[in-house]
Scaffold this motif. Structure first.
Motif, PDB file in Angstrom:
ATOM      1  N   ASN A   1      -6.371  -4.458   3.206  1.00  0.00           N
ATOM      2  CA  ASN A   1      -6.598  -3.017   3.184  1.00  0.00           C
ATOM      3  C   ASN A   1      -6.836  -2.524   1.751  1.00  0.00           C
ATOM      4  O   ASN A   1      -6.701  -1.347   1.452  1.00  0.00           O
ATOM      5  CB  ASN A   1      -5.474  -2.255   3.879  1.00  0.00           C
TER       6      ASN A   1
ATOM      7  N   CYS B   1      -3.090   2.959  11.599  1.00  0.00           N
ATOM      8  CA  CYS B   1      -3.019   1.663  10.918  1.00  0.00           C
ATOM      9  C   CYS B   1      -3.661   0.608  11.808  1.00  0.00           C
ATOM     10  O   CYS B   1      -3.472   0.615  13.023  1.00  0.00           O
ATOM     11  CB  CYS B   1      -1.571   1.290  10.648  1.00  0.00           C
TER      12      CYS B   1
ATOM     13  N   GLU C   1       4.244   0.770  12.282  1.00  0.00           N
ATOM     14  CA  GLU C   1       3.149   1.143  11.393  1.00  0.00           C
ATOM     15  C   GLU C   1       2.838   2.633  11.523  1.00  0.00           C
ATOM     16  O   GLU C   1       3.191   3.279  12.497  1.00  0.00           O
ATOM     17  CB  GLU C   1       1.889   0.333  11.714  1.00  0.00           C
ATOM     18  N   CYS C   2       2.078   3.129  10.527  1.00  0.00           N
ATOM     19  CA  CYS C   2       1.671   4.533  10.554  1.00  0.00           C
ATOM     20  C   CYS C   2       0.585   4.720  11.619  1.00  0.00           C
ATOM     21  O   CYS C   2      -0.131   3.779  11.951  1.00  0.00           O
ATOM     22  CB  CYS C   2       1.090   4.944   9.213  1.00  0.00           C
TER      23      CYS C   2
ATOM     24  N   TYR D   1      -3.075  -2.673  11.568  1.00  0.00           N
ATOM     25  CA  TYR D   1      -2.242  -3.863  11.753  1.00  0.00           C
ATOM     26  C   TYR D   1      -2.034  -4.186  13.236  1.00  0.00           C
ATOM     27  O   TYR D   1      -2.221  -5.336  13.656  1.00  0.00           O
ATOM     28  CB  TYR D   1      -0.884  -3.707  11.052  1.00  0.00           C
TER      29      TYR D   1
ATOM     30  N   CYS E   1       3.418  -4.755   4.904  1.00  0.00           N
ATOM     31  CA  CYS E   1       3.457  -3.881   6.078  1.00  0.00           C
ATOM     32  C   CYS E   1       3.439  -4.698   7.372  1.00  0.00           C
ATOM     33  O   CYS E   1       4.050  -4.343   8.351  1.00  0.00           O
ATOM     34  CB  CYS E   1       2.281  -2.914   6.064  1.00  0.00           C
TER      35      CYS E   1
ATOM     36  N   CYS F   1      -6.022   1.542   6.328  1.00  0.00           N
ATOM     37  CA  CYS F   1      -4.681   1.996   5.963  1.00  0.00           C
ATOM     38  C   CYS F   1      -4.780   3.498   5.638  1.00  0.00           C
ATOM     39  O   CYS F   1      -4.874   3.879   4.473  1.00  0.00           O
ATOM     40  CB  CYS F   1      -4.176   1.221   4.756  1.00  0.00           C
ATOM     41  N   PRO F   2      -4.817   4.339   6.671  1.00  0.00           N
ATOM     42  CA  PRO F   2      -5.018   5.773   6.445  1.00  0.00           C
ATOM     43  C   PRO F   2      -3.972   6.372   5.499  1.00  0.00           C
ATOM     44  O   PRO F   2      -4.307   7.217   4.662  1.00  0.00           O
ATOM     45  CB  PRO F   2      -4.896   6.396   7.834  1.00  0.00           C
ATOM     46  N   THR F   3      -2.740   5.916   5.611  1.00  0.00           N
ATOM     47  CA  THR F   3      -1.679   6.479   4.776  1.00  0.00           C
ATOM     48  C   THR F   3      -1.937   6.196   3.301  1.00  0.00           C
ATOM     49  O   THR F   3      -1.944   7.108   2.479  1.00  0.00           O
ATOM     50  CB  THR F   3      -0.314   5.885   5.175  1.00  0.00           C
ATOM     51  N   GLY F   4      -2.200   4.932   2.997  1.00  0.00           N
ATOM     52  CA  GLY F   4      -2.411   4.543   1.607  1.00  0.00           C
ATOM     53  C   GLY F   4      -3.712   5.095   1.048  1.00  0.00           C
ATOM     54  O   GLY F   4      -3.798   5.418  -0.129  1.00  0.00           O
TER      55      GLY F   4
ATOM     56  N   ALA G   1      -0.116  -1.783   0.222  1.00  0.00           N
ATOM     57  CA  ALA G   1       0.218  -0.636   1.072  1.00  0.00           C
ATOM     58  C   ALA G   1       1.717  -0.366   1.086  1.00  0.00           C
ATOM     59  O   ALA G   1       2.165   0.778   0.961  1.00  0.00           O
ATOM     60  CB  ALA G   1      -0.299  -0.880   2.486  1.00  0.00           C
TER      61      ALA G   1
HETATM   62  S1  SF4 Z   1       0.990   1.993   4.799  1.00  0.00           S
HETATM   63 FE1  SF4 Z   1      -1.039   1.436   5.488  1.00  0.00          FE
HETATM   64  S2  SF4 Z   1      -0.921  -0.769   6.048  1.00  0.00           S
HETATM   65 FE2  SF4 Z   1       1.179   0.033   5.877  1.00  0.00          FE
HETATM   66  S3  SF4 Z   1       1.720   0.608   7.973  1.00  0.00           S
HETATM   67 FE3  SF4 Z   1       0.931   2.464   6.963  1.00  0.00          FE
HETATM   68  S4  SF4 Z   1      -1.260   2.504   7.438  1.00  0.00           S
HETATM   69 FE4  SF4 Z   1      -0.509   0.426   7.883  1.00  0.00          FE
END
Ligand code: SF4
Lengths: 368, 251
Positions: free
Chosen positions: B126, B26, B22-23, B28, B56, B216-219, B130
């Motif tokens: 999230n 995250c 995961e990022c 998860y 994810c 979900c910081p990335t999304g 994602a």
């Molecule tokens: S995209 Fe979002 S949900 Fe998927 S691994 Fe990265 S942070 Fe987690």
């Protein structure tokens, strides 16, 4: 001799599954195969086996995935539109190498078509209706007894190759009652399902199992040890080639001296045989090739007979699907004619291809 | 005195979190950790089957020591139904994202509940898809920007799905709750939800469900700190935490 019953084809599917040691059935109502679902509802729970009525055919095929992941014998059944819904699941069962069987009682299409008989799902069953170009054996019984026997064969082949197997009949075979002798068929040993999930505590080697639909991308320890996507493709390809080599099944009838050979499966094979016998009495040298499996297809015998100068008449209740395979087999060396759904005796959906129609077509082709 | 684990990894975790897929930021892994912890505490690791499908969260099958089934996207709930039917004495836990459970798998979700299937669904919410880059999901908040709601979700795109509230109305459901891991207090409360959900399954009472609000910081295009604040300030007010059903009999 085994117990004798008088049952319809859709019920024979259930008796075959029982004799194959099937543990679970998942199904959703759809005509003309409801008697199969109802048979399992009546016979499985009282024997301590699993019956699930799913919320849709998408549900059926994915619940089946979970059931098979546990290493048990399990199956589902459907017809036309339901078969369409199952295609994505078929593709995933193939990637995951899940041994299970699907009984497909064909009806007419496209769309809702008719709820009665038809032979219009040949192409999606044999060439794969889902994504990705997978292969599965398709058995085509033509009687109630054969339906019962082929269901058992299908479970054996599924386990042998770790692959889904389809038993394909049609609305007429499904609804037709005939005598059935119940017997357990022994096809020999099958590989142990050492890949199945049971809970790690129940694995003899204490190693966890992962059953998954992304083999090659996601590791599935400990078996099979696919290390990459192309590795998976190689294994699947090798398996499909083995099936093509070993699982071609067909029956021939009076082909040695034949000038015209009928190719048909399922109900139209029964109809064609009647017609053939009548035509023989009138001195026409007609023979028949009846595929017992339409994938892998018996191309070789078609090729041989085409090289000898035989002509072909394909009798199938569709606009022409099986006929494509016969043309591939004949390789342009023989005329291949189609007597299809347009030759049904009645414009309503009860219309079928009758022996008389086939006889007339034989006379028309042979007098020319 | 019996020693109690106060730090370190649950026994079920077979890979170090540093190797995780995961990022950064995250949630998860923290949710997985809660689930692993509870399985560990119940002492049923060897009889647990984790089921998930493409999202994810698929990393759970790489990090756990239990048997696993990885199904097609949206079909984990159906697969879990099949597994539980054939292995009725196991703990079957189905991990899904909000796309998985509230969108493509919603039919399976509702019907598993209606059949009173005895397994547990964990939905990690999230607020968008994602894995495919952050598109609108049924759970997306009003005004939330996603790649398919570039101006923010408006009423023309409907309203956020409230899955635990909805499924609590189904008679086959024994337990339904929504938790989060944004604060230590919520972490501990949600851990209790998960444990109760598993107990309802093991006691053969009915279907059980826990939704997690998850960062979900990335999304979301936020820093990890910002995304925790977003859970507090935006998600929890719209999707309140708590238990929505907790019964010991279904009739
Ligand atoms: S995209 Fe979002 S949900 Fe998927 S691994 Fe990265 S942070 Fe987690």
């Amino acid at each position: 001799m085994g117990e004798r019953l008088f049952v319809i084809g859709n019920e024979a599917i259930g008796w075959g599954a029982l004799n194959a040691g099937c543990d679970a059935y998942i199904g959703y109502p759809i005509t003309p195969q409801n008697e199969t679902t109802e048979w399992f509802a009546g016979e499985f729970p009282k024997r301590g086996k699993v019956f699930i009525q799913s919320q849709s055919e998408v549900g059926s095929i994915n619940i089946l995935f979970g059931a098979v992941a546990t290493g048990h014998r399990a199956m589902t059944s459907t017809s036309g539109p339901g078969w369409g819904l199952m295609q994505e699941g078929m593709s995933h069962l193939s990637n995951g190498e899940m041994p299970c069987i699907i009984s497909l009682v064909q009806r007419g299409g496209p769309g809702a078509g008719t709820t009665r008989h038809g032979q219009m799902d040949y192409l999606s069953a044999t060439w794969g209706g889902g994504n990705g170009g997978y292969k599965n054996i398709v058995l085509t019984p033509a009687s109630v007894q054969e339906t019962h026997d082929f269901v058992q064969l299908a479970f054996y082949l599924a386990d042998k190759y770790r692959n889904p197997v389809i038993v394909m009949t049609d609305g007429l075979l499904g609804q037709m009652a005939e005598p059935l002798e119940l017997k357990v068929l022994d096809f020999g040993p099958v590989p142990e399902k050492d890949w199945a999930v049971r809970g790690r505590a129940n694995q003899p080697d204490g190693i966890r199992r992962v059953v998954n639909v992304m083999q090659g991308l996601i590791p599935s320890p400990p078996h099979p040890p696919y290390t990459g996507f192309s590795d998976l493709l190689k294994v699947l390809n090798e398996k499909y080639e083995r099936m093509k080599e070993s699982e071609v099944r067909y029956e021939t009838y009076l082909i040695d001296d034949a000038d015209l050979i009928i190719v048909a499966y399922g109900y139209t094979a029964r109809v064609s045989k009647e017609a053939l016998k009548a035509a023989r009495k009138d001195g026409f040298r007609v023979g028949m090739i009846r595929p017992l499996a339409v994938w892998p297809f018996p191309y070789q015998i078609v090729r041989e007979m085409a090289s000898k100068g035989c002509r072909f008449l394909v009798v199938e209740d569709s606009l022409g699907q099986l006929v494509e395979d016969v043309r591939i087999g004949a390789q342009g060396k023989a005329d291949v004619h189609l007597l299809g759904a347009l030759a049904r005796h009645d414009p309503g959906d009860g219309g079928m291809i009758l022996p008389d129609t086939v006889i007339n077509e034989i006379y028309r082709l042979m007098n020319r | 005195m019996k020693k109690k684990l106060v730090s370190g990894l649950p026994k079920l975790w077979v890979r170090h979190p540093a190797e995780r897929l995961e990022c950064p930021g995250c949630q998860y892994p923290i949710i997985t950790r809660i689930v692993y912890d509870v399985i560990d505490e119940l002492g049923i690791e060897g009889n647990t089957i984790l089921v998930n499908s493409s999202a994810c969260g698929f990393a759970v099958i790489l990090t756990t020591s239990t048997d696993c089934v990885h199904a097609n996207h949206g079909q984990g709930i159906d697969a879990a139904c099949g597994v539980k039917a054939l292995l009725p004495d196991s703990l079957v836990v189905c991990f899904g994202g909000d796309g998985d459970v509230a969108a493509i798998g919603a039919g399976a979700f509702v019907n598993a509940a209606q059949r009173a299937d005895k397994f547990t669904v964990i939905m990690v919410n999230n607020g968008h898809f994602a894995m495919t880059g952050g598109q609108l999901a049924p759970t997306t908040l009003m005004g939330q920007i996603t790649t398919t709601t570039p101006e923010g979700r408006g009423p023309n795109m409907g309203y956020p799905a409230r899955m635990p509230e909805m499924i609590a109305t189904v008679q086959g459901v024994a337990y339904s709750a929504r938790g989060a891991a944004n604060t230590p207090a919520n972490y501990l409360k949600t851990r209790k939800y998960v444990k109760t959900a598993f107990e309802k399954q093991l006691d053969n009472i009915g279907f059980s469900f826990v939704e997690f609000l998850s960062a979900c910081p990335t999304g979301w295009r936020m820093t990890p700190q910002e995304s925790i604040r977003w859970i507090e300030e935006k998600m929890i007010p719209a999707l309140p935490l708590g238990e929505f059903k907790n019964v010991d009999r279904l009739d």
